[in-house]
Motif scaffolding. Sequence first.
Motif, PDB file in Angstrom:
ATOM      1  N   TRP A   1       0.912  -1.050   0.027  1.00 32.28           N
ATOM      2  CA  TRP A   1      -0.124   0.081  -0.036  1.00 32.28           C
ATOM      3  C   TRP A   1       0.749   1.403  -0.025  1.00 32.28           C
TER       4      TRP A   1
ATOM      5  N   GLN B   1      -7.250  -1.540  -9.785  1.00 30.24           N
ATOM      6  CA  GLN B   1      -8.335  -0.201  -9.699  1.00 30.24           C
ATOM      7  C   GLN B   1      -7.577   0.867 -10.465  1.00 30.24           C
TER       8      GLN B   1
ATOM      9  N   LYS C   1     -16.732  -5.230  -5.779  1.00 26.78           N
ATOM     10  CA  LYS C   1     -16.801  -4.599  -4.117  1.00 26.78           C
ATOM     11  C   LYS C   1     -18.317  -3.957  -3.863  1.00 26.78           C
TER      12      LYS C   1
ATOM     13  N   THR D   1     -10.665 -10.776   1.949  1.00 25.45           N
ATOM     14  CA  THR D   1     -11.345  -9.456   1.983  1.00 25.45           C
ATOM     15  C   THR D   1     -10.655  -8.744   3.060  1.00 25.45           C
TER      16      THR D   1
ATOM     17  N   TRP E   1     -11.272  -2.391   4.337  1.00 25.35           N
ATOM     18  CA  TRP E   1     -11.844  -1.550   3.570  1.00 25.35           C
ATOM     19  C   TRP E   1     -13.091  -1.705   3.172  1.00 25.35           C
ATOM     20  N   ILE E   2     -13.559  -2.892   3.147  1.00 24.87           N
ATOM     21  CA  ILE E   2     -14.860  -3.452   2.928  1.00 24.87           C
ATOM     22  C   ILE E   2     -15.884  -3.076   4.299  1.00 24.87           C
ATOM     23  N   LYS E   3     -16.900  -2.265   3.988  1.00 27.45           N
ATOM     24  CA  LYS E   3     -17.553  -1.935   5.583  1.00 27.45           C
ATOM     25  C   LYS E   3     -18.061  -3.154   6.234  1.00 27.45           C
TER      26      LYS E   3
ATOM     27  N   ASN F   1      -3.875 -10.862  -1.413  1.00 27.42           N
ATOM     28  CA  ASN F   1      -4.519  -9.964  -0.482  1.00 27.42           C
ATOM     29  C   ASN F   1      -3.903 -10.066   0.956  1.00 27.42           C
TER      30      ASN F   1
END
Length: 263
Positions: free
Chosen positions: A30, A85, A149, A208, A211-213, A239
């Motif tokens: 990142w 992305q 996503k 996952t 960053w995913i709610k 990931n």
Amino acid sequence: MTNMPFPTVPLPSERSIKPRTKGLTMMMDWGLAFRRAEDYLEVLEPYVDLVKIVVGTARLYPEAYLVRKLAFYKENEVAPFLGGQFSEYVYATQGRDGMAPFFKEAKRLGFDALEISDNCVPLNDEERTRMINGAIDCGLKVHGEVGSKVEMQSPAELISQAKVCLNAGCEIVLIEGAELVANGKPNATMLRALHDELDLTKTLFELTGPWIKGVTQSNVHELKRFLLDEFGPDINIANVMPDDVLETEALRVGLSVVGPKPS
């Protein structure tokens, strides 16, 4: 490999070692500073096969710094690639005409591969194939990513999209981690269907992340455990955060918190 401690504790023979064709671990970058990347790989190099330069972070480095970091990863037998992305952003803002210059720049900087995804900017089969072919024409390997996503798809849809990627020339396909959980738990029906229908040597299952709610670190760990318990230590996992690489390898070989399986 150098001498390792505790030689009387055997590691499972079914766990492969580098250079691997299965049991791949993809680490996320990142924005690691160069010396942090060096520090991580000093210990983690045997356990990392690919590294994703995540989202559009590549745009924010000084050029010489990025080039140096890509070369460092390659020297340590870790294959860096450009996150999908970024290509989605270029496609959304510049359209089809922006893609060839983008691909050529990635190649010039030292990327040998990039990801084509539609996590947030949907692609139909024709657009996906055209994008993959365009990157290949610029001398890049392509890692296709399927899944969204923002909305859940069916196993059949993801399998179909993955096969489009492979038929178009992708080296590997990554399955978006957000599609692999439901209400924070591993989506067992989805995972088993993908496992049964796809070429596992060319498929990476993404974890996952927060960053995913609603996703917690516990949810991430539970998904990782499910993958390894169901499909064995040589399933491909993507990931993985740098701080979690060694624990992930420990989990692969039975040395993490769950311990060995009863005989």
